[in-house]
Scaffold this motif. Sequence first.
Motif, short mmCIF file in Angstrom:
data_model
loop_
_atom_site.label_atom_id
_atom_site.label_comp_id
_atom_site.label_asym_id
_atom_site.label_seq_id
_atom_site.Cartn_x
_atom_site.Cartn_y
_atom_site.Cartn_z
N ALA A 1 38.48 42.98 32.78
CA ALA A 1 37.74 43.63 33.88
C ALA A 1 36.33 43.08 34.04
CB ALA A 1 37.72 45.13 33.66
N ALA A 2 35.65 42.82 32.93
CA ALA A 2 34.25 42.38 33.01
C ALA A 2 34.13 40.95 33.54
CB ALA A 2 33.61 42.46 31.63
N ARG A 3 35.26 40.22 33.58
CA ARG A 3 35.20 38.83 34.05
C ARG A 3 35.71 38.67 35.48
NH1 ARG A 3 37.83 34.99 29.70
NH2 ARG A 3 36.79 33.42 31.00
N ILE A 4 36.06 39.80 36.09
CA ILE A 4 36.61 39.76 37.45
C ILE A 4 35.71 40.53 38.40
CG2 ILE A 4 38.55 40.47 38.92
CD1 ILE A 4 40.38 40.17 36.50
N GLY A 5 35.42 39.94 39.56
CA GLY A 5 34.73 40.66 40.63
C GLY A 5 35.72 40.85 41.77
#
Length: 248
Positions: free
Chosen positions: A74-78
């Motif tokens: 999640a933290a690597r996807i926008g």
Amino acid sequence: MGPIVEVENVSKRFGPITALVDVTLDVPSGVIYGLLGPSGSGKTTLIRLIAGALRASTGQVRVFGRRQPSRANAARIGYMTQSAALYPDLSLRENLTFFGTLYGLNDRRLRERVETIAAEVELADRLDSPLHTFSGGMRQRASLACALLHEPDLLILDEPTVGLDPVLRRAFWERFRRLAAAGRTLIVSSHVMDEADRCDHLAFLREGRLLATGSPSELRQITDQANLEDAFLALAAGAGSLLEGGVR
Ligand SMILES: Nc1ncnc2c1ncn2[C@@H]1O[C@H](COP(=O)(O)OP(=O)(O)OP(=O)(O)O)[C@@H](O)[C@H]1O
């Protein structure tokens, strides 16, 4: 480096509706990957599966080598959704702070990123205005700012330029190109064929099925067409025979 996104034999049903049928594609790193297809062809469904917001009925989606949905990804996807997911009564700063906290940015980094990203989307002077006072184009820039806030490696943008005037549309694509040049990977859906030429790779979808994938020039070449709109129509017309012939 292997592909950032691997979609393997994915089908998605919503009750009696089949939105995607046996879709397989890979998205390499550092490119702009366009998902092109008419309304209802399954673009948003595929995007939501890649973003981890939906589960496949059959098949699997891997992002950064991990099966989606993955909390670690999640933290690597926008992810910029089609309908703005921002809070209209909150200011841009408050919206950005909300998303930054969700992404786990610490206070200092969050403060820095809010200022930087607002300047990048040319909304620095409106940071403290509530979103309901923004024009449509400003709201879209605000949504893009939220998706970019945590500097994601993978940006998933669902029809990000719909409703934008030509000047803003060009500015968005220039920004996408700069992000890809800086090593980010972008997945952009569109039903506008003149945007397809701005992508490095394309997947053509129709009625939930993948018609073909390839670079714009490959798709023009295999269909012997001068433009991508005609290439799409040729592929759609000959879907059965061409797919059996192994166009991928
Ligand atoms: N949550 C849902 N429940 C039921 N059906 C759905 C759902 N989401 C999508 N569908 C259906 O799946 C099909 C594909 O829809 P999807 O939104 O993926 O298409 P799209 O290519 O993004 O279209 P558009 O360009 O109009 O946004 C449509 O028939 C749609 O009605």
